[in-house]
Design a protein around this motif. Sequence first.
Motif, PDB file in Angstrom:
ATOM      1  N   THR A  27      44.176  51.909  31.157  1.00 22.57           N
ATOM      2  CA  THR A  27      43.256  50.932  31.733  1.00 22.57           C
ATOM      3  C   THR A  27      41.878  51.539  31.939  1.00 22.57           C
ATOM      4  O   THR A  27      40.856  50.912  31.660  1.00 22.57           O
ATOM      5  CB  THR A  27      43.805  50.410  33.075  1.00 22.57           C
ATOM      6  OG1 THR A  27      45.111  49.860  32.862  1.00 22.57           O
ATOM      7  CG2 THR A  27      42.901  49.353  33.666  1.00 22.57           C
ATOM      8  N   GLU A  55      39.888  45.318  35.878  1.00 28.52           N
ATOM      9  CA  GLU A  55      41.289  45.178  36.271  1.00 28.52           C
ATOM     10  C   GLU A  55      41.887  46.532  36.576  1.00 28.52           C
ATOM     11  O   GLU A  55      41.324  47.570  36.221  1.00 28.52           O
ATOM     12  CB  GLU A  55      42.094  44.466  35.181  1.00 28.52           C
ATOM     13  CG  GLU A  55      42.544  45.352  34.016  1.00 28.52           C
ATOM     14  CD  GLU A  55      41.614  45.288  32.829  1.00 28.52           C
ATOM     15  OE1 GLU A  55      42.093  45.544  31.706  1.00 28.52           O
ATOM     16  OE2 GLU A  55      40.419  44.987  33.013  1.00 28.52           O
ATOM     17  N   VAL A  83      44.989  44.095  40.339  1.00 31.41           N
ATOM     18  CA  VAL A  83      44.110  43.120  39.697  1.00 31.41           C
ATOM     19  C   VAL A  83      44.459  43.084  38.213  1.00 31.41           C
ATOM     20  O   VAL A  83      44.304  44.097  37.511  1.00 31.41           O
ATOM     21  CB  VAL A  83      42.625  43.487  39.894  1.00 31.41           C
ATOM     22  CG1 VAL A  83      41.731  42.462  39.200  1.00 31.41           C
ATOM     23  CG2 VAL A  83      42.285  43.574  41.382  1.00 31.41           C
ATOM     24  N   GLY A  84      44.969  41.931  37.749  1.00 29.37           N
ATOM     25  CA  GLY A  84      45.378  41.822  36.358  1.00 29.37           C
ATOM     26  C   GLY A  84      44.214  41.508  35.437  1.00 29.37           C
ATOM     27  O   GLY A  84      43.158  41.019  35.875  1.00 29.37           O
ATOM     28  N   ALA A  85      44.417  41.776  34.148  1.00 34.07           N
ATOM     29  CA  ALA A  85      43.384  41.459  33.158  1.00 34.07           C
ATOM     30  C   ALA A  85      43.132  39.955  33.097  1.00 34.07           C
ATOM     31  O   ALA A  85      42.053  39.513  32.685  1.00 34.07           O
ATOM     32  CB  ALA A  85      43.799  41.984  31.793  1.00 34.07           C
TER      33      ALA A  85
END
Length: 324
Positions: A95, A102, A114-116
């Motif tokens: 990431t 994210e 925090v997701g994409a």
Amino acid sequence: MNKNIIAHAVALLALGALSACGGGGGSGGGGGIALPLVAGATDQTPAPAPTPAPAPSPAPAPAPAPSPAPAPSSRAPVAGSEAGPSLASPQAGSTAAVGGNEGIYESMFGYTYVGADGSIARKFTVGSLFGSIAVTGLNWVFNPGTEFLFVTASPTTGSGTFTPKTSMDGTYAKGGGSPAPFGPVSYSTANALAVSQASVAGTWTASDTLGIGISLTVDPSGAFTGTTSGVQIGSCTLSGTVALSEPGTAKNMYGLTLNAVNAAASPSASDACKLETTGSYTGPSAIVFLPAGIYTSNGYFRYLSFLARTSTGATLTDALRLQP
């Protein structure tokens, strides 16, 4: 005259005669006159010296005491630990290497995921938040439907900013109340870890120190079985999956689905399962690193963290350590 004195004088004369004649030989063929010892005479041949007793063998020198093993350094790596990933040199595909804002954020009391896709879940000291955010540049705002869960669900609003690969900050207000600080929460070094689906394979456990014990055994596909123990959670049998949020990537973010079944003797038993058994717990999960000691050189232990909820608002969160 005393007879002993006469005898002694005769013996002396005989010795003198032997000395004068040289001990025998000569033309006369005669030797000295041999006289028997007379009572009271002394033998002049010295007694042989006594054989000295052998000197005692020296006592063997004691073996030297073994040198004590050096005490392990307080800065040495702890057994079973590993070096943590580095944001300064993130692993390829992680990431931190390829993502935007994210990822995993940390605070003293838990993790923010925090997701994409903009999904967000956060554990607070008391209560949890689930919802989504809209991001414009470095600014974010909660979307409608974001809720704070504690006993009941409260609609939540808020906004803030990202500092790239460093932190997330802002404020939030639950149930129309006054704004409270949302952060800052720190961008985790776990974002620098590149993963695969098989990275979650293994047995992950949390010891029963606060009345909550959980153990999950995950196979390389992400399917797991497990158990719980402790007065706060009871005796449950667990099953479910932990799967990459973005299959085909190396980003360290997973989605957890967990189902619980009562494993106590009866629903009313004192150790009855206290998790919700009529629906699934779902939420984000990630591999995180916790210090193995007080120094960076002591290394880190790998944990599987998660924050999940049911459709009725029941929540479950923990961080389970990977076993050798």
